[in-house]
Design a protein around this motif. Sequence first.
Motif, PDB file in Angstrom:
ATOM      1  N   CYS A  40       1.118   4.027  -2.941  1.00 61.91           N
ATOM      2  CA  CYS A  40       0.810   5.398  -2.539  1.00 61.91           C
ATOM      3  C   CYS A  40       1.889   6.355  -3.041  1.00 61.91           C
ATOM      4  N   HIS A  84      -4.962   8.448   1.993  1.00 61.72           N
ATOM      5  CA  HIS A  84      -6.194   9.203   2.199  1.00 61.72           C
ATOM      6  C   HIS A  84      -5.911  10.533   2.902  1.00 61.72           C
ATOM      7  N   VAL A 125      -3.044   2.735   3.294  1.00 71.10           N
ATOM      8  CA  VAL A 125      -4.249   3.323   2.708  1.00 71.10           C
ATOM      9  C   VAL A 125      -4.597   4.613   3.436  1.00 71.10           C
ATOM     10  N   CYS A 135     -10.890   5.779   3.699  1.00 69.23           N
ATOM     11  CA  CYS A 135     -11.073   5.852   2.241  1.00 69.23           C
ATOM     12  C   CYS A 135     -12.173   6.853   1.900  1.00 69.23           C
ATOM     13  N   ALA A 187       0.830  -1.207   0.000  1.00 68.63           N
ATOM     14  CA  ALA A 187       0.000   0.000   0.000  1.00 68.63           C
ATOM     15  C   ALA A 187       0.866   1.259   0.000  1.00 68.63           C
ATOM     16  N   ALA A 229      -7.936   7.713  -1.223  1.00 72.40           N
ATOM     17  CA  ALA A 229      -7.949   6.248  -1.344  1.00 72.40           C
ATOM     18  C   ALA A 229      -9.365   5.744  -1.612  1.00 72.40           C
ATOM     19  N   VAL A 263      -7.249   0.325  -4.022  1.00 73.32           N
ATOM     20  CA  VAL A 263      -6.977  -0.971  -3.417  1.00 73.32           C
ATOM     21  C   VAL A 263      -8.008  -1.956  -3.941  1.00 73.32           C
ATOM     22  N   TRP A 272     -11.348   1.777  -2.023  1.00 73.91           N
ATOM     23  CA  TRP A 272     -11.182   0.339  -1.795  1.00 73.91           C
ATOM     24  C   TRP A 272     -12.306  -0.417  -2.497  1.00 73.91           C
TER      25      TRP A 272
END
Length: 167
Positions: free
Chosen positions: A56, A88, A84, A129, A52, A159, A96, A161
Amino acid sequence: MRVADRIAEWLDEKQIHTAFGIVGGGNIALFDAIAKANKTQIVCCHHEQAAAMASCYFNRTQGRLGSVVLVTTGAGSSNAITGVLAAHMDGIPLLVISGNEDSKHFDRRNRIKGVQGFPVTEMVAHRACKVAWRITVGESAIGYFDDGYSEATSPRQGAVWLDLPKD
């Protein structure tokens, strides 16, 4: 066509040519489809948090959503949350994609869904997220991917998901 194969095509359409992650039982079909399509480079990491964070900061240096994170069910998903959250909080576009247990396990009120599954989208939605969706109908998967891409890359980046059951 498998949903995983269509997702591999979608990654190429969006010019997302790098995926950071770890193979697991919940996402093996997606890894297989991406490898067979041979358009997106898979970078296997030693830990989901590292995957992650790598995605990122790859996206930050690219100035766009150029990579995704691939994690599996259970601890594979929960391990990714720190990276994550970093994306964010810093307004970095991140997508993701988690594989999860079969849908039939999510109809039950058990603590664990199947072998290791849990409703990860409920854990990350609204706090870690911008949006987090569990996709339950294969035919609508790409619509969720398009919407997720738009959310991640909108003026207030962050972010997103997307959780996919094995079936």
